[in-house]
Design an enzyme around this catalytic site. Structure first.
Site, short mmCIF file in Angstrom:
data_model
loop_
_atom_site.label_atom_id
_atom_site.label_comp_id
_atom_site.label_asym_id
_atom_site.label_seq_id
_atom_site.Cartn_x
_atom_site.Cartn_y
_atom_site.Cartn_z
N GLY A 21 0.82 -1.21 0.00
CA GLY A 21 0.00 0.00 0.00
C GLY A 21 0.85 1.25 0.00
CB ALA A 22 4.30 1.75 -1.17
CB SER A 151 -7.02 -0.45 13.36
OG SER A 151 -8.00 0.45 13.84
CE1 TYR A 176 -9.85 -1.66 9.07
CE2 TYR A 176 -10.67 -0.65 11.10
CZ TYR A 176 -9.68 -0.77 10.12
OH TYR A 176 -8.54 -0.01 10.21
#
Length: 313
Positions: A21-22, A151, A176
């Site tokens: 995810g860069a 998270s 999530y």
């Protein structure tokens, strides 16, 4: 709270780092910081065009940056295998793997392999990627690290082994939270297994607090909810820290000498949502070794990626 920031990062010349995810958000800011410190960064991006654009923005700040953009779609295990093979074949070493990419609170969608997209991308894709790159990490001289981004929402998560993919019942936030709890369980179980073999690889979990990225927008956009999109935009402006600040826990976990395997790193400011990075404690469920081992076995079965690591129990 620590006083650690990007200026505290050691020189990374000669080091190779993979960041998933860069091309945006925290992944882009982490790439920028690694590159400024001299690392060669493999930018793992689902969209190569966006990855190349992100690469150009990093080069504006660091003209000498050593960067390679490679396609990686964590929602497709064939793509994960192709990416891992390319890295193993073409990179001389791998010092840090940053499992950073993810999706958040989106309507139920399936990956190419039939997994719930949140569980498939956030956990199973990274589980497979780590397993496929682990031989390279272990063969690299010196200490290497796997950093898995979770998270604070993991605290409300539970692993529903009877309905992992939300086929019977689906709530986007529950899904999530489950995927983010899975991230921490995986990081700890990986470290236990590595430790049992004496491997010089540290597995660490981290979370960014609340950082303003496009991650918060995708769920409302996919659901077609203008109200939720507006609320997220307002909340980002009022409460969130910058993506650069949100990247600090990942950067600390990846490079700080004080980090040990099995650590959990997050921002130490208001409600752990912002501030400089520090070691913290994740929720009690994340330390349940029996759940970690069960999740490990399920993950190997679902991805077809088997680790050559013994069960320390």
């Amino acid at each position: 709270m620590s006083e650690w920031d990007v200026s505290s990062m050691p020189d990374l010349s000669g080091k190779t780092v993979v960041v998933t995810g860069a091309n945006s958000g925290i992944g882009l800011e982490a790439t920028r910081a690694f590159a400024r410190k001299g690392a060669h960064v493999v930018m793992a991006c689902r969209d190569v065009g966006r990855g190349e654009s992100a690469k150009a923005t990093v080069r504006e700040d660091a003209p000498a940056a050593s960067l390679t953009v490679r396609e990686l779609d964590l929602a497709d295990l064939d793509s994960v295998r192709t990416f891992a093979e390319a890295v193993a074949d073409e990179e001389r070493a791998l010092h840090v793997l940053c499992n950073n990419a993810g999706v958040m609170a989106i309507p139920r969608r399936e990956t190419a392999d039939g997994f719930d997209r949140q569980f498939g991308v956030n956990h199973l894709g990274h589980f497979a990627l780590t397993g496929l790159l682990l031989p390279t990490l272990r063969e690299t001289p010196g200490e290497t690290r796997v950093v898995t981004q979770s998270s604070g929402v993991h605290e409300r998560g539970r692993i529903d082994f009877d309905d992992l993919h939300g086929e019977s019942s689906y709530d986007e936030w529950d899904a999530y939270a489950q995927s983010k709890l899975a991230n921490v369980l995986f990081a700890y179980e990986l470290d236990r297994r590595l430790d049992a073999t004496g491997a010089d690889v540290r597995s660490v979990a981290c979370h960014p607090g609340w950082a303003a990225t496009n991650l918060q927008q995708r769920g409302p956009e996919m659901a077609g909810s203008r109200l939720r999109l507006w609320l997220m935009e307002v909340a980002n402006r009022v409460f969130a820290q910058s993506a650069a600040d949100g990247a600090l826990p990942l950067l600390y976990a990846a490079t700080a000498p004080a980090v040990e395997g099995g650590d959990y790193v997050g921002p130490g400011g208001l409600l752990n949502m912002r501030g400089l990075p520090e070691k913290q404690r994740s929720n009690d469920r994340s330390y349940d070794g029996s759940v970690g081992r069960r999740l490990w076995a399920v993950s190997e079965a679902e991805t077809g990626v088997a680790y050559s690591l013994p069960d320390p129990a």
